[in-house]
Design a protein around this motif. Structure first.
Motif, mmCIF file in Angstrom:
data_model
loop_
_atom_site.group_PDB
_atom_site.id
_atom_site.type_symbol
_atom_site.label_atom_id
_atom_site.label_comp_id
_atom_site.label_asym_id
_atom_site.label_seq_id
_atom_site.Cartn_x
_atom_site.Cartn_y
_atom_site.Cartn_z
ATOM 1 N N GLN A 87 0.855 -1.178 0.000
ATOM 2 C CA GLN A 87 0.000 0.000 0.000
ATOM 3 C C GLN A 87 0.894 1.232 0.000
ATOM 4 O OE1 GLN A 87 -2.716 0.923 -0.864
ATOM 5 N NE2 GLN A 87 -4.183 1.337 0.726
ATOM 6 N N SER A 88 0.435 2.284 -0.644
ATOM 7 C CA SER A 88 1.225 3.501 -0.768
ATOM 8 C C SER A 88 0.318 4.694 -0.537
ATOM 9 C CB SER A 88 1.830 3.544 -2.185
ATOM 10 O OG SER A 88 2.201 4.838 -2.539
ATOM 11 N N ILE A 89 0.902 5.794 -0.093
ATOM 12 C CA ILE A 89 0.081 6.991 0.107
ATOM 13 C C ILE A 89 -0.418 7.534 -1.233
ATOM 14 C CG2 ILE A 89 1.165 7.648 2.283
ATOM 15 C CD1 ILE A 89 2.763 9.765 0.709
ATOM 16 N N ASN A 90 0.199 7.117 -2.338
ATOM 17 C CA ASN A 90 -0.243 7.549 -3.656
ATOM 18 C C ASN A 90 -1.481 6.800 -4.143
ATOM 19 O OD1 ASN A 90 1.840 9.396 -3.932
ATOM 20 N ND2 ASN A 90 3.211 7.868 -4.786
ATOM 21 N N LEU A 91 -1.792 5.660 -3.518
ATOM 22 C CA LEU A 91 -2.966 4.889 -3.920
ATOM 23 C C LEU A 91 -4.178 5.416 -3.171
ATOM 24 C CD1 LEU A 91 -1.497 1.289 -3.910
ATOM 25 C CD2 LEU A 91 -2.130 2.656 -5.894
ATOM 26 N N GLU A 92 -5.207 5.733 -3.946
ATOM 27 C CA GLU A 92 -6.422 6.228 -3.314
ATOM 28 C C GLU A 92 -7.624 5.626 -4.003
ATOM 29 O OE1 GLU A 92 -5.613 10.360 -3.845
ATOM 30 O OE2 GLU A 92 -6.461 10.383 -5.852
ATOM 31 N N GLY A 93 -8.749 5.649 -3.310
ATOM 32 C CA GLY A 93 -9.972 5.106 -3.876
ATOM 33 C C GLY A 93 -10.099 3.621 -3.612
ATOM 34 N N ASP A 94 -11.071 3.027 -4.281
ATOM 35 C CA ASP A 94 -11.356 1.609 -4.085
ATOM 36 C C ASP A 94 -10.315 0.738 -4.769
ATOM 37 O OD1 ASP A 94 -13.643 2.180 -2.627
ATOM 38 O OD2 ASP A 94 -14.936 2.174 -4.405
ATOM 39 N N ARG A 107 7.123 -15.902 0.852
ATOM 40 C CA ARG A 107 6.226 -15.224 1.782
ATOM 41 C C ARG A 107 4.922 -14.857 1.109
ATOM 42 N NH1 ARG A 107 8.712 -9.241 1.950
ATOM 43 N NH2 ARG A 107 6.664 -8.784 2.723
ATOM 44 N N ILE A 108 3.961 -14.470 1.922
ATOM 45 C CA ILE A 108 2.643 -14.102 1.428
ATOM 46 C C ILE A 108 2.551 -12.584 1.340
ATOM 47 C CG2 ILE A 108 0.170 -14.149 1.934
ATOM 48 C CD1 ILE A 108 0.640 -16.903 3.212
ATOM 49 N N PHE A 109 2.024 -12.102 0.206
ATOM 50 C CA PHE A 109 1.855 -10.677 -0.024
ATOM 51 C C PHE A 109 0.382 -10.362 -0.263
ATOM 52 C CE2 PHE A 109 6.121 -11.514 -1.731
ATOM 53 C CZ PHE A 109 6.852 -10.462 -1.225
ATOM 54 N N ASP A 110 -0.055 -9.206 0.231
ATOM 55 C CA ASP A 110 -1.304 -8.633 -0.252
ATOM 56 C C ASP A 110 -0.951 -7.890 -1.520
ATOM 57 O OD1 ASP A 110 -2.956 -9.461 1.831
ATOM 58 O OD2 ASP A 110 -2.521 -7.703 3.039
ATOM 59 N N VAL A 111 -1.707 -8.099 -2.587
ATOM 60 C CA VAL A 111 -1.482 -7.349 -3.807
ATOM 61 C C VAL A 111 -2.745 -6.572 -4.139
ATOM 62 C CG1 VAL A 111 0.333 -8.821 -4.738
ATOM 63 C CG2 VAL A 111 -2.032 -9.302 -5.310
ATOM 64 N N ILE A 112 -2.532 -5.367 -4.672
ATOM 65 C CA ILE A 112 -3.653 -4.457 -4.886
ATOM 66 C C ILE A 112 -3.599 -3.838 -6.273
ATOM 67 C CG2 ILE A 112 -4.045 -3.889 -2.461
ATOM 68 C CD1 ILE A 112 -2.232 -1.538 -2.726
ATOM 69 N N VAL A 113 -4.795 -3.608 -6.803
ATOM 70 C CA VAL A 113 -4.966 -2.899 -8.066
ATOM 71 C C VAL A 113 -6.126 -1.933 -7.868
ATOM 72 C CG1 VAL A 113 -5.672 -3.089 -10.490
ATOM 73 C CG2 VAL A 113 -4.088 -4.771 -9.528
ATOM 74 N N SER A 114 -5.930 -0.704 -8.287
ATOM 75 C CA SER A 114 -6.997 0.283 -8.206
ATOM 76 C C SER A 114 -8.151 -0.115 -9.116
ATOM 77 C CB SER A 114 -6.471 1.655 -8.622
ATOM 78 O OG SER A 114 -7.546 2.570 -8.723
ATOM 79 N N LYS A 115 -9.365 0.048 -8.613
ATOM 80 C CA LYS A 115 -10.551 -0.259 -9.414
ATOM 81 C C LYS A 115 -10.674 0.681 -10.613
ATOM 82 C CE LYS A 115 -13.201 -2.582 -5.847
ATOM 83 N NZ LYS A 115 -14.473 -2.676 -5.109
#
Length: 195
Positions: A87-94, A107-115
């Motif tokens: 997670q980054s402060i540059n990521l915003e929204g859903d 290891r296990i990572f949470d991975v994210i993509v902006s909607k």
């Protein structure tokens, strides 16, 4: 087609380093230092392999998939979206969030993509440098499914055919194209056997 395959296999034989526990190091040309001419040949081959599919986005995961995904995207004329592992402060929204286990990092990572960047109108080609157990790809598939995006195919530079990821994805009905499939590696001799 055969030229790109031969180019990649020859480079793996020449510069790939076989380590214990089924690790193949190709960081001198594929995922740390990048051979752009080789990646361009791979990108052209993926374009040929998936030329019948409507592709609106290339999806990969940071960090090592980004280089090849960018070159493939250039051949398709579409954007690259990469799943972030932090997670980054540059990521915003859903966000779409999923969990993956990294074979390389153990290891296990949470991975994210902006909607904002993957949606139900997208036709996605998933691209990655390696396929071993398929955990990273399962995470990217999960993101696409939550977004309602159509997965048109999966393109892999190097598949480890002796690990279960490729067989599992094919059994589940995904269109999977791997440019080089390694069926056996011997760390004692450095021998690599391709399918």
């Amino acid at each position: 087609m055969e030229a790109a395959l031969k180019l990649l296999e020859d480079r793996i034989r020449r510069d790939g380093i076989v380590k214990d526990e089924g690790v193949l190091k190709v960081d001198s040309f594929l995922n740390h230092q990048l051979d752009i001419d080789l990646l361009d040949a791979c990108g052209a081959e993926f374009k040929r392999l998936f030329s019948d599919a409507l592709i609106t986005k290339i999806l990969t995961i940071e960090a090592s998939g980004i280089g090849i995904a960018c070159v493939v995207a250039r051949h398709f004329g579409v954007p690259v979206v990469f799943a972030k592992k932090a997670q980054s402060i540059n990521l915003e929204g859903d966000m779409y969030v999923t969990r993956i286990q990294s074979y390389t990092h153990g290891r296990i990572f949470d991975v994210i993509v902006s909607k904002k960047y993957i949606g139900c109108d997208d036709h996605v080609l998933i691209i990655d440098d390696f396929l071993a157990n398929g955990c990273a790809l399962d995470g990217l598939i999960d993101i696409c499914q939550h977004a309602g995006a159509a997965i048109e195919g999966i393109g892999i530079a190097i598949e480890k055919g002796f690990q279960p990821g490729g067989a599992s994805l094919r059994e589940r009905g995904f269109r999977l194209e791997s440019l080089a499939i390694v069926d056996n590696m011997d760390p004692a001799t450095g021998t690599i056997v391709f399918r």
